[in-house]
Design an enzyme around this catalytic site. Structure first.
Site, PDB file in Angstrom:
ATOM      1  CE1 TYR A 162      -3.548  -2.418  -0.234  1.00 22.75           C
ATOM      2  CE2 TYR A 162      -3.887  -2.254   2.120  1.00 22.75           C
ATOM      3  CZ  TYR A 162      -4.235  -2.784   0.892  1.00 22.75           C
ATOM      4  OH  TYR A 162      -5.283  -3.672   0.820  1.00 22.75           O
ATOM      5  CB  SER A 198     -14.019  -1.255  -2.928  1.00 26.33           C
ATOM      6  OG  SER A 198     -12.809  -0.644  -3.293  1.00 26.33           O
ATOM      7  CB  ALA A 257     -18.856   0.950  -5.168  1.00 27.02           C
ATOM      8  N   GLY A 258     -15.568   2.050  -3.901  1.00 28.99           N
ATOM      9  CA  GLY A 258     -14.431   2.899  -4.257  1.00 28.99           C
ATOM     10  C   GLY A 258     -14.823   4.279  -4.722  1.00 28.99           C
TER      11      GLY A 258
END
Lengths: 299, 299, 299
Positions: free
Chosen positions: B53, B210, B213-214
């Protein structure tokens, strides 16, 4: 004609009679009683229902006839289903067409089915459709209680994938004995996607809904349908049997032990289909139908 | 708010906080420490990381803050991942974006994660992505050694199919306790393709990446997105809660015990989402979102 | 170069030689004998057949050569297949191209294979294609008898899905040891759809048919093929090995223990491919081929 629905299940008839359209048959109570008695005479003893059929009315129409001759109950096996909520005039409490597998709903649905069917037990209760919200543990508890109370003898599912089946089965002591799925010469997916392999592996009976493709084989006119219709007709002609018989014999030939659920209210059509059990479809003819429906030779 | 991640796993928080964008949060070390402390105050104790990340930097940013107050370590559960090789300025040794599940890489990655996170154990190590070259036996040996050395307490996977999961599990004594997958009202595949059924069957916790949904649910403008956005907004309005809360409550309602991983660096958004655990979304509303996202009624 | 085909199976060669095109090799009997001896010299001892290859003629061509030097039999492992009915001049009794897994057909097919191959046992018999009409119990009985009679030592399948494999395996005491499937840098489906995961889990050997994509990698000119050809060529050049070797090394690298079945009748091509076992393809290069064939980076 007899069929063992799972080694630990019940013995019923290989051909089942469904009642999802019985509200359209336009029969009086005594005509319905005659129809049921005629089914039994033909050896068709397994009757398929669901709470929602005919906007929640079909079970009641059957029960009304059964009540005229309650002694018939011991000579038949009743399959019914629960789990779909269908907005309809008779159910103003339902506003969204969805599923419900909470214990409360399962119990209420079974109680309504028993009341409508006018009998005190169901041979096999099926979950009508897989639901993303099905809690397998809660369902298992409901099944246990229904069994203990004597209201339901066996349990099964309908339209379940192998993964959905395995999840529910993992929470149950007794085996699920049926998965009722769409199967016909026009519905080949379960033959190839693992569904029938999985059922055959676990000795679970596939019941076939719309075994005649819901009339598509008679009325449809797409390229594929026309092709399949033609090859089935040719086989029927050369064997001197009728169209329905070839289609049903085609399903009966499969090693998973498919039990077709017939839907016509005309007893002569059911009688004719019952003869399919005696028809020996050759493997050549079986594959001709398979290949024609797939639209390409086998690999 | 607490959640048992598998019967043999750890107890963490139902809502996890992810740090995959923490390099963009523009926080000083003490601000990062405050953020972490605020998470803990909210009851969010499960923190999600991966070696890669922020181009391999996020774990270090977290570790820097943790080092300011090492006593926090016992009050949190750290999840991190390994297995992706990502070409980046900080890793000139990597030339192809690919996977690596050789024992050597797993051990080196864990050692780097521990150094970056400035702690001496990881609560749960996940394999970040399934790899065609994953040797399940080699991975199992690496897991055993990491456990014996006290470096990792539990193991899981991310983005694995049931078949990939079963293969790895077949080589392990201890159960995999997590599969972290993409899940949201716009990512329905795992609800239907057997992934969630399989996890629920084996009591493995699905962590949702997500879950909003990001950002697509906020910024997207495709037909489907707009439809879903509208129905979620309507429900939020009628329940007098906010949009995020409805989406997260929708995931929390699923019987498989989904744990959403939140990604915002704004503590007030996390605080708001934590309230979702108290929201009772009706089954009607749950299915309205499901049906709207699918674009057709349930069958 | 040796490979254990399942812990309870046989030891054979990692690279197998197939004979499905041997009727096109235009060899005299003694040339065929030389070819087989050369294979054995190379350490290629596992020979792949099927009843139907070369319109039912290839087994006989092999047997003719074997009969010249029967002592070779102990130095090789013979794999053959049954179950496809192929209309051909030599089989006027067959009118529909279909499958047949009735016990009668399996026994007759094995007897014909043994007669054609001029030997008294088959090392491994494979079911050539999954059939919708396969009755797993009937097949299991046939396998038992073939084993008891000493005609077949081990059993396997070809082109089976995991569900089809599990069904058949559930009826057998001995393990299926092989699933022969299409695998190459252009045939990636089994790497991702669970087939290889499932085989690896159960220690079943995947044999690869068309490991060079049936020549597509040489003659094909679609975009994807050209891309893959280029990356393989580049790797071959930089490693100073040839194209075939890179492709086969790519398959050999997979942890499931893929055994490629080669099909050329040119012994020098087989000799070259045998060197692939000594080539260490880097993981970077492995993934370059994978990524190029998929047409997108790994996620």
């Amino acid at each position: 004609m007899r069929h063992q629905y799972h080694p630990l299940g019940f013995e019923g008839s290989r051909i089942a009679q469904g009642f999802w359209r019985c509200h359209e048959w336009d029969m009086s109570v005594s005509e319905r009683l005659d129809f049921i008695l005629s089914c039994l005479d033909l050896g068709v003893t397994t009757f398929d229902h669901a709470d929602i059929y005919g906007d929640y009315r079909c079970e009641g129409l059957f029960g009304e006839a059964l009540a005229k001759k309650p002694a018939m109950r011991d000579k038949m096996e009743i399959v019914t289903k629960c789990g779909i909520l269908l907005p309809s005039e008779s159910r103003p409490d339902i506003s969204v067409h969805r599923y419900d597998y909470r214990a409360k709903h399962i119990h209420e649905s079974v109680d309504r089915s028993l009341a409508n069917l006018q009998c005190d037990y169901i041979d096999t209760l099926l979950l009508h459709r897989p639901s993303p919200l099905m809690d397998a543990d809660e369902v298992a508890q409901a099944f246990d209680l229904l069994f203990t109370l004597g209201k339901v003898k066996h349990f099964g599912v309908s339209n379940f994938t192998p993964a959905q089946f395995d999840l529910l089965q993992s929470r149950l002591d007794a085996p699920l004995i049926v998965n009722q799925i769409e199967l016909s010469p026009l519905s080949l997916a379960p033959f190839e996607d693992g569904t029938l392999d999985h059922l055959q592996q676990h000795a679970v009976t596939p019941m076939a809904w719309s075994p005649l493709a819901g009339g598509e084989l008679f009325r449809g006119n797409g390229d594929r349908i026309v092709r399949v219709k033609e090859v089935v007709s040719d086989i029927a002609k050369s064997m001197k049997v009728n169209f329905d018989q070839v289609v049903i014999a085609w399903l009966l030939r499969h090693p998973s032990g498919i039990c077709p659920v017939m839907g016509s209210g005309k007893i002569e059509r059911l009688a004719s289909v019952c003869q399919a059990a005696n028809i020996v479809l050759s493997d050549d003819d079986w594959f001709k139908i398979w290949i024609t429906s797939q639209g390409h030779p086998v690999p």
